[in-house]
Design a protein around this motif. Structure first.
Motif, mmCIF file in Angstrom:
data_model
loop_
_atom_site.group_PDB
_atom_site.id
_atom_site.type_symbol
_atom_site.label_atom_id
_atom_site.label_comp_id
_atom_site.label_asym_id
_atom_site.label_seq_id
_atom_site.Cartn_x
_atom_site.Cartn_y
_atom_site.Cartn_z
ATOM 1 N N ARG A 13 -3.477 -2.083 2.993
ATOM 2 C CA ARG A 13 -4.289 -3.301 3.133
ATOM 3 C C ARG A 13 -4.492 -3.425 1.511
ATOM 4 O O ARG A 13 -4.673 -4.327 0.405
ATOM 5 C CB ARG A 13 -5.972 -2.181 2.135
ATOM 6 C CG ARG A 13 -6.264 -1.930 3.510
ATOM 7 C CD ARG A 13 -8.343 -2.488 3.349
ATOM 8 N NE ARG A 13 -8.894 -1.314 4.207
ATOM 9 C CZ ARG A 13 -9.988 -0.019 3.857
ATOM 10 N NH1 ARG A 13 -8.887 0.576 2.734
ATOM 11 N NH2 ARG A 13 -9.864 0.881 4.989
ATOM 12 N N ARG A 14 -3.103 -4.116 0.999
ATOM 13 C CA ARG A 14 -2.187 -4.102 -0.117
ATOM 14 C C ARG A 14 -1.908 -6.103 -0.142
ATOM 15 O O ARG A 14 -2.919 -6.006 -0.933
ATOM 16 C CB ARG A 14 -0.581 -3.555 -0.708
ATOM 17 C CG ARG A 14 -0.295 -4.262 -1.318
ATOM 18 C CD ARG A 14 1.283 -4.681 -1.450
ATOM 19 N NE ARG A 14 2.531 -5.292 -1.401
ATOM 20 C CZ ARG A 14 3.483 -5.295 -1.174
ATOM 21 N NH1 ARG A 14 3.489 -4.402 -0.309
ATOM 22 N NH2 ARG A 14 4.135 -6.583 -1.098
ATOM 23 N N SER A 133 0.298 -8.203 -3.658
ATOM 24 C CA SER A 133 -0.532 -8.472 -2.560
ATOM 25 C C SER A 133 -0.901 -10.522 -2.697
ATOM 26 O O SER A 133 -1.226 -10.460 -3.833
ATOM 27 C CB SER A 133 -2.440 -8.154 -2.973
ATOM 28 O OG SER A 133 -2.263 -6.319 -3.776
ATOM 29 N N ILE A 134 -0.853 -11.028 -1.534
ATOM 30 C CA ILE A 134 -1.109 -11.418 -1.582
ATOM 31 C C ILE A 134 -2.102 -11.987 -1.307
ATOM 32 O O ILE A 134 -2.875 -10.957 0.233
ATOM 33 C CB ILE A 134 -0.287 -12.617 -0.419
ATOM 34 C CG1 ILE A 134 1.320 -12.451 -1.030
ATOM 35 C CG2 ILE A 134 -0.758 -13.922 0.141
ATOM 36 C CD1 ILE A 134 1.752 -13.778 -2.016
ATOM 37 N N VAL A 135 -3.260 -13.328 -1.473
ATOM 38 C CA VAL A 135 -4.492 -12.943 -0.471
ATOM 39 C C VAL A 135 -4.982 -14.396 0.055
ATOM 40 O O VAL A 135 -4.211 -15.636 -0.906
ATOM 41 C CB VAL A 135 -6.053 -12.705 -1.561
ATOM 42 C CG1 VAL A 135 -7.354 -13.367 -0.453
ATOM 43 C CG2 VAL A 135 -6.336 -11.385 -1.960
ATOM 44 N N SER A 324 -6.295 -1.576 -4.691
ATOM 45 C CA SER A 324 -6.521 -0.395 -4.847
ATOM 46 C C SER A 324 -4.928 -0.371 -3.584
ATOM 47 O O SER A 324 -5.041 0.964 -3.970
ATOM 48 C CB SER A 324 -7.634 -0.337 -3.890
ATOM 49 O OG SER A 324 -8.807 -0.252 -4.951
ATOM 50 N N GLY A 325 -5.130 -1.395 -2.649
ATOM 51 C CA GLY A 325 -3.711 -0.817 -2.178
ATOM 52 C C GLY A 325 -2.883 -1.209 -1.904
ATOM 53 O O GLY A 325 -1.434 -0.317 -1.842
ATOM 54 N N ALA A 326 -2.389 -1.977 -3.452
ATOM 55 C CA ALA A 326 -1.250 -2.092 -3.683
ATOM 56 C C ALA A 326 -0.678 -0.771 -4.593
ATOM 57 O O ALA A 326 0.408 -0.122 -4.508
ATOM 58 C CB ALA A 326 -0.791 -3.911 -4.297
ATOM 59 N N ARG A 327 -2.009 0.188 -5.509
ATOM 60 C CA ARG A 327 -1.081 0.982 -5.904
ATOM 61 C C ARG A 327 -1.311 2.590 -5.210
ATOM 62 O O ARG A 327 -1.631 3.328 -5.916
ATOM 63 C CB ARG A 327 -2.831 1.417 -7.163
ATOM 64 C CG ARG A 327 -3.084 -0.088 -7.950
ATOM 65 C CD ARG A 327 -4.417 -0.039 -9.228
ATOM 66 N NE ARG A 327 -3.988 -0.458 -9.825
ATOM 67 C CZ ARG A 327 -5.144 -0.741 -10.695
ATOM 68 N NH1 ARG A 327 -6.311 -0.082 -10.517
ATOM 69 N NH2 ARG A 327 -5.095 -2.321 -11.772
#
Ligand code: ASP
Length: 328
Positions: A13-14, A133-135, A324-327
């Motif tokens: 989910r990053r 993260s890319i959104v 949170s996904g990146a962490r």
């Protein structure tokens, strides 16, 4: 035995590049999280410090009002450091590539890039070259994940059962399907939520949608392409008008804006005759008097501004999830 939260799932989910891979459980989590974000927004502090110190940059190569502003409001409400990248006054005009730009932003301590780009697939390219993260805030005709998520939150609130499911609901989507990233993303989320989606529009702007029907998660037949607006609106619980994407039209795709309104526009007479109970949506910006009449857009069954408002809590939920996904 209940296992610990799967780190691989968290890590995946990053980024938020698409909604195509999200199952109903993942969508429900985002809906619940957006609900919590709305409570934060409504509380006296108006937000939280959850993303304090996190650098969020909006990088938009195409125009936007709602999406960019609501992402920036969402990031600010979570305490992030928000930067607006101005493509027009940046080194993009000197030939800086997307890859250069995202690497530069990373060196400048951006952890999340919210990217809109005219080319389908650009967010995937950016994600390969960016450590954060890319959104995806809209890539070409391809996907507009957060629009679909906020539309789902609105429809689920009005038409969903206690778990938010849209099972048994019929949602009509009318207009320029061909150029619409909104419809491509909404097809995934709405069918995953259990709805039947009935698509219609002029033949020149609906080409290619029949083969999509088989590829959605919903029950067989959960995506239908019909030739007449009367059939699409019949028994619809909600109807979404799509913008005629004048900047992407090629000559001859529509005869004239007047003829388009007469055949496909959401007018009050048409709605009264065909779908008197249906809620009305439009992702904006609206060509009022073309795909939707002003009295319908401002009328009692219109959810257009509610869609806009829903953008902030849903984008807060997405930002929180990717960080949170990146962490993880
Ligand atoms: N704002 C939406 C998008 O960026 C819808 C539209 O432009 O028609 O795709």
């Amino acid at each position: 035995m209940v296992t610990q939260a799967a780190p691989a799932e968290e890590r995946s989910r990053r980024h938020l590049l698409d909604v195509a891979g999200l199952d109903w459980r993942s969508l429900q989590k985002l809906l619940a999280s957006a609900g919590e974000m709305q409570q934060l927004l409504d509380a006296p502090a108006g937000g939280s410090d959850a993303l304090r110190g996190v650098g969020v940059t909006t990088l938009f190569y195409e125009p936007s009002t709602r999406t960019r502003i609501s992402f920036e409001a969402a990031a600010a409400a979570l305490g992030a450091r928000v930067t607006t990248f101005s493509v027009a006054t940046s080194s993009v005009g000197k030939g800086e590539s997307l890859i250069d730009t995202v690497r530069t932003l990373e060196a400048l301590r951006t952890q999340v890039i919210v990217l809109r780009h005219e080319r389908a697939g650009a967010p995937w390219l950016a994600a390969r070259h960016f450590g954060g993260s890319i959104v995806n805030a809209g890539d070409g005709w391809h996907a507009h994940p957060t629009q679909a998520l906020l539309d789902l939150s609105v429809l689920s609130r009005h038409l969903g059962d206690s778990g938010g499911s849209l099972a048994g609901r019929r949602i009509a989507i009318v207009g320029d399907l061909l150029h619409s990233r909104v419809v491509r993303s909404n097809l995934h989320t709405l069918t995953t939520a259990g709805a039947t989606v009935v698509l219609t529009g002029p033949a020149s702007l609906t080409t290619g949608f029949t083969e999509h029907a088989a590829s959605f998660r919903g029950a067989p037949g959960s995506v239908q392409l019909v030739a007449s607006i009367d059939e699409a609106l019949h028994n619809a619980d909600a109807v979404m008008a799509l913008r005629i994407q004048r900047e992407r039209l090629t000559p001859g795709e529509i005869d004239s804006l007047e003829a388009y309104r007469a055949a496909w526009g959401l007018t009050s007479a048409r709605l009264a005759a065909l779908a008197p109970r249906a809620l009305v949506l439009h992702p904006g910006p609206m060509n009022e008097g073309v795909e939707i009449d002003p009295d319908v857009a401002d009328g009692p069954r219109s959810l257009v501004l509610e869609q806009v408002r829903a953008g902030i809590p849903m984008r807060m939920a997405v930002l929180q999830q990717v960080v949170s996904g990146a962490r993880a």
